[in-house]
Design a protein around this motif. Sequence first.
Motif: not given
Length: 677
Positions: A168-179, A181-185, A198-201
């Motif tokens: 699992a990791f957090s992903r920001r869609i439009e650059g590293c300053s956006d809110s 999402w947490i994804y799983t791979y 709206n989740a990270e770490q």
Amino acid sequence: MFTRRRAAALATAAVLAAVGTLATAPGALADEAGPWPGTEGRILTDGPVLVDPATGRTTAVPGASGNHAAWAPDGSRLVTAWSQISSVRPSGSSKITLPWAEGMRSSAAYEDLAFWWGGRYVVFATGGQLAYGPSDGSWAPTPLLSEALEPAKVCDEDPTVSPSGLLAFSRRIEGCSDSAWIYTYDGTTNTLKRVLRNAEQPAFSPDGTKLAFVRKDADGNAQIFTANADGTGVRQHTNGPRWYANPSWSPTGKRIVVDAHTSPHSSDVHTTEYVDLATGELTRVPGTPQGSNPSWQPLRKNRTGRVWGSNAYNTNLASSRWTWNKIGGSVPGLLDAKAAVLVNQDDMAYALTAPALAGKKQGPVLTTPKSGLSTAVKSELKRALKPGASVYLVGGTSILSGNVAAQLKTLGYVPKRLSGADRYETSVKVARSVTGAPKYVFLASGTDYRAALPAAAAAGADGAGSAGSVVLTSGNKLTASVKSYLNSLNPDKTMIITVGSDAKYALTHTAFSRWPSRYAYYPITGSTDAALSVAVAKFWWTAPSSVALAYAGAWRDGLSAGAAMNVFGPLLWTSRPALSDETKSYLLRESASTSFTVAFGPTASVTASTLNTAGSSISASGTQFVYHEYYNGTVPTSAQTGTFSARTNGGQPATVARTGPVGADPHLEPLKRLHRQ
């Protein structure tokens, strides 16, 4: 299913799609061992600093520096990132520095470290991109995700790994300053899934069923939440005006340790605290530990074992029973034999290539008298191998008599004799039976089993298929048959790997009429028997999960070890009565991934003290491993449930050997040497 035996050579994410069906060595886990629930050790913070959660006492890790510290799954090693990623034991010893990452979009700093696949790999973020590499630094880290899964516009951070390998990791869609999402791979399907907005770490719980993460509340303060791994069942665990960051579960899964901040600013006061998930109570770790990125040490017990019989011949039979299912059996972790290899129990010369042949043909190596099949070997064949299967006889009738072949036919098997004029030509016959177009050929002395058996175990390590084998030198010379065989190959397409100084000399002091004047080969050398076996292991295996141990003075035990374990991990020699220094150093180096060391032979060969040292070397301490005897290859009843059910090791991949022709495996390029005829 044979695909559970080992993985093919790594090719970044493409290989990760195949690893979910693989297994570790038979008997690798026992009832007392495993990652869940685990015991809570010290808390690791940036620096790196070790913190006693009960007293708050802090201890800097000697000789180590850096941030984003993380524990191996068994607590035996930790990684930190400074200019590069380093891995050390908690004592600061046995330091490994991972090579610089290759193929990344930027040369940004390394951060957000986590161990993956049972400690075999380290996954991390750099420049908003995810990368991974072996925890032993055996090759350079590379991008984890393809461009399709990780396009340039996204920013990925904070990877965390479940026991089954889900990431699992957090992903920001439009650059590293956006809110975020947490994804799983899922590496078994090479797919991404978005689970939390709206989740990270994120941080996986020890059993992989839940995620802890950070989310801002209605007042804009960062709080700690948990959810099921699929994103359902969200619960908030902290509240109030303070900010919380970098959650990490305790190994029991009952507490989450965090950074507690007075404000979102980097210069604020922050402390190390943990929240009790049952009561919601927040407790500050005593003292003044202020390092960020806390990580709770999981004290998982590893394991050692001994496979043996009443003598060397019965140890050989025990090794077969320990690895291969009975006909119609379905014990998890045991393999179904498709063939068998027979050698003369008293003739070392013709047994040296047997582990390589057995690995390719998918079956045990069995030793029998020259005159005929022993009663015990007949029983083992009937136990493990279906009638109609091939049984390979290594050597002519002066090595294994015609009566052996006749008895095999009577039992319903198909004898296939591989024989030449001597041990050297016979090794060529064995190699040709594997493949006519090898991707690699090991070359080792036919008069030194301490070189030849580790080479044969390595040659058989990629299991079924036709990748390559091992041929023998006559000391530091090549016989006509071996020279002719090598001359028929193209060194630009076949890796030539010499094991030991004799094999190296024999190769480089022979002229080959069909070879180019300048060719590449791969020399493996060592100043002692143990050092040579370690050098083979370092060359051929990437962060193994299991290793075999045998006394360097007992060739039969080494044969049994190489045959039983070649598809799972390397054969390592040791001296007696103490564990060889080179072997101990290797186990310390590989302790992040290695969870099982099994000795072949009685205590007169590999002493109890030697095996205890090996257990301490792969574990967080001398108390963090368990031992089981596999007398006659049988797992004791008291350990069967845990041993058998855990042999698949949560879907983690088996040992990965670095195989492939020159040009197809860049990880081996630094080990290549050029020679001019």
